[in-house]
Design a protein around this motif. Sequence first.
Motif, short mmCIF file in Angstrom:
data_model
loop_
_atom_site.label_atom_id
_atom_site.label_comp_id
_atom_site.label_asym_id
_atom_site.label_seq_id
_atom_site.Cartn_x
_atom_site.Cartn_y
_atom_site.Cartn_z
N ILE A 207 9.79 -0.92 -3.95
CA ILE A 207 9.98 0.42 -4.50
C ILE A 207 10.02 0.33 -6.02
O ILE A 207 10.77 -0.48 -6.58
N ARG A 208 9.23 1.16 -6.68
CA ARG A 208 9.26 1.17 -8.14
C ARG A 208 10.54 1.85 -8.60
O ARG A 208 10.84 2.98 -8.21
N THR A 209 11.29 1.15 -9.43
CA THR A 209 12.58 1.65 -9.90
C THR A 209 12.53 2.13 -11.34
O THR A 209 13.37 2.93 -11.75
N VAL A 210 11.58 1.63 -12.12
CA VAL A 210 11.47 1.98 -13.54
C VAL A 210 10.00 2.23 -13.85
O VAL A 210 9.12 1.49 -13.40
N GLY A 211 9.73 3.28 -14.64
CA GLY A 211 8.37 3.56 -15.05
C GLY A 211 7.80 4.78 -14.35
O GLY A 211 8.46 5.43 -13.54
N THR A 212 6.56 5.10 -14.70
CA THR A 212 5.89 6.23 -14.06
C THR A 212 5.79 5.99 -12.56
O THR A 212 5.74 4.86 -12.10
N THR A 213 5.75 7.06 -11.82
CA THR A 213 5.75 7.05 -10.35
C THR A 213 6.94 6.29 -9.80
O THR A 213 6.85 5.63 -8.75
N ALA A 214 8.10 6.34 -10.49
CA ALA A 214 9.32 5.73 -9.96
C ALA A 214 9.60 6.32 -8.58
O ALA A 214 9.44 7.52 -8.36
N GLY A 215 10.01 5.48 -7.67
CA GLY A 215 10.22 5.89 -6.29
C GLY A 215 9.05 5.57 -5.39
O GLY A 215 9.16 5.68 -4.16
N GLU A 216 7.91 5.18 -5.98
CA GLU A 216 6.74 4.82 -5.19
C GLU A 216 7.09 3.67 -4.23
O GLU A 216 7.66 2.67 -4.63
N ARG A 217 6.71 3.83 -2.98
CA ARG A 217 7.08 2.87 -1.94
C ARG A 217 5.84 2.21 -1.37
O ARG A 217 4.86 2.88 -1.03
N VAL A 218 5.88 0.88 -1.25
CA VAL A 218 4.80 0.10 -0.66
C VAL A 218 5.40 -0.86 0.34
O VAL A 218 6.43 -1.48 0.09
N LEU A 219 4.78 -0.98 1.51
CA LEU A 219 5.18 -1.95 2.52
C LEU A 219 4.09 -3.00 2.64
O LEU A 219 2.90 -2.67 2.66
N PHE A 220 4.49 -4.26 2.69
CA PHE A 220 3.48 -5.28 2.92
C PHE A 220 4.04 -6.41 3.76
O PHE A 220 5.24 -6.68 3.79
N TRP A 221 3.12 -7.04 4.49
CA TRP A 221 3.43 -8.12 5.40
C TRP A 221 2.67 -9.37 4.95
O TRP A 221 1.44 -9.34 4.82
N ASN A 222 3.40 -10.44 4.67
CA ASN A 222 2.79 -11.70 4.29
C ASN A 222 3.11 -12.76 5.33
O ASN A 222 4.22 -12.80 5.86
N ALA A 223 2.16 -13.63 5.59
CA ALA A 223 2.35 -14.72 6.53
C ALA A 223 2.28 -16.05 5.81
O ALA A 223 1.43 -16.23 4.93
N PRO A 224 3.14 -17.00 6.15
CA PRO A 224 3.11 -18.33 5.51
C PRO A 224 1.75 -18.99 5.68
O PRO A 224 1.18 -19.02 6.77
N GLY A 225 1.23 -19.50 4.58
CA GLY A 225 -0.06 -20.17 4.61
C GLY A 225 -1.26 -19.26 4.66
O GLY A 225 -2.40 -19.72 4.64
N ILE A 226 -1.02 -17.95 4.74
CA ILE A 226 -2.10 -16.96 4.85
C ILE A 226 -2.14 -16.05 3.64
O ILE A 226 -3.18 -15.80 3.04
N GLY A 227 -0.98 -15.53 3.25
CA GLY A 227 -0.90 -14.53 2.19
C GLY A 227 -0.71 -13.15 2.77
O GLY A 227 -0.16 -12.99 3.87
N LYS A 228 -1.18 -12.14 2.06
CA LYS A 228 -1.01 -10.76 2.53
C LYS A 228 -1.86 -10.52 3.77
O LYS A 228 -3.05 -10.79 3.79
N VAL A 229 -1.21 -9.98 4.81
CA VAL A 229 -1.87 -9.68 6.07
C VAL A 229 -2.11 -8.17 6.21
O VAL A 229 -3.13 -7.74 6.72
N ARG A 230 -1.13 -7.38 5.75
CA ARG A 230 -1.23 -5.93 5.87
C ARG A 230 -0.47 -5.28 4.72
O ARG A 230 0.54 -5.83 4.25
N GLU A 231 -0.95 -4.13 4.27
CA GLU A 231 -0.27 -3.37 3.24
C GLU A 231 -0.38 -1.89 3.57
O GLU A 231 -1.45 -1.42 3.98
N GLU A 232 0.72 -1.17 3.39
CA GLU A 232 0.72 0.28 3.60
C GLU A 232 1.22 0.97 2.34
O GLU A 232 2.25 0.58 1.79
N ARG A 233 0.52 2.02 1.94
CA ARG A 233 0.93 2.86 0.82
C ARG A 233 1.09 4.28 1.36
O ARG A 233 0.15 5.07 1.35
N PRO A 234 2.30 4.62 1.80
CA PRO A 234 2.51 5.92 2.45
C PRO A 234 2.12 7.11 1.60
O PRO A 234 1.58 8.10 2.11
N ALA A 235 2.41 7.07 0.29
CA ALA A 235 2.10 8.21 -0.57
C ALA A 235 0.60 8.48 -0.65
O ALA A 235 0.17 9.62 -0.83
#
Length: 254
Positions: A207-235
Amino acid sequence: MTKIILFPKTMFAISLLALPLALVACGQASPPGDETPTESSSSEESSDTGSVGEDGSLYPLVDGATWTYLASTSTGQILGMEIVEATEITWEGGPAWVLSDNPDDLGEWTESTIVRTGTAAARVHKEIKDASGTTMIVDYDPGFLRADDKWDTVGFIEEILYDRNETDGAGLNPKYEPRGHSYEVLAINESVTVPAGTFNCIKIERIRTVGTTAGERVLFWNAPGIGKVREERPAEGRVEELASVSIPGGANFP
């Protein structure tokens, strides 16, 4: 800056049918002689065709690594795909990696410089480019955190502050903004199925706490040895899912 290439929807429907959803375990293989099962292990013999390799980082950085992501809306409409390639370089006297994506429908692409400090990987520099050259330069001090291998406990939360300095491609017209994000571990060993396979992941809420679009929420799933597997940007109603990954000496899925 989001990077996608637009393609006919039918092309992706065919491509997705061609991608096997093999069930895989994302943790490192047990050391020789260690027979302790992991949460994702099974008594049945695995039919996996890929491998994770020895690098168990949530953000593996290896020269020549490639990740392909499928972008869609939250309702499932296919938007395009992004191919990210890693190249090892030297940055301020130390090792770093440039992650380059493919040109989007406007002919623009991004080159992000990532450095690792201890368990953390952070973006310290970014350039937006097109056929004419560099159009934007952004520096982050001390860095925009991408992932941290210390994220291993549900409920762990921390706030990271940094400065963002942007100029045009010539280094002129500077724009300065202090920024901050909070990172909370929502789950560990969460099973996530994407076109590249099924992986046990760490789930993070940023969640962005400081700066423009403060409150922006991003969810992401990372797997060991793989990196980012999934990302969601609800807004934005946007989802990215891993379609394939190839890391020299490491992950190779599907």
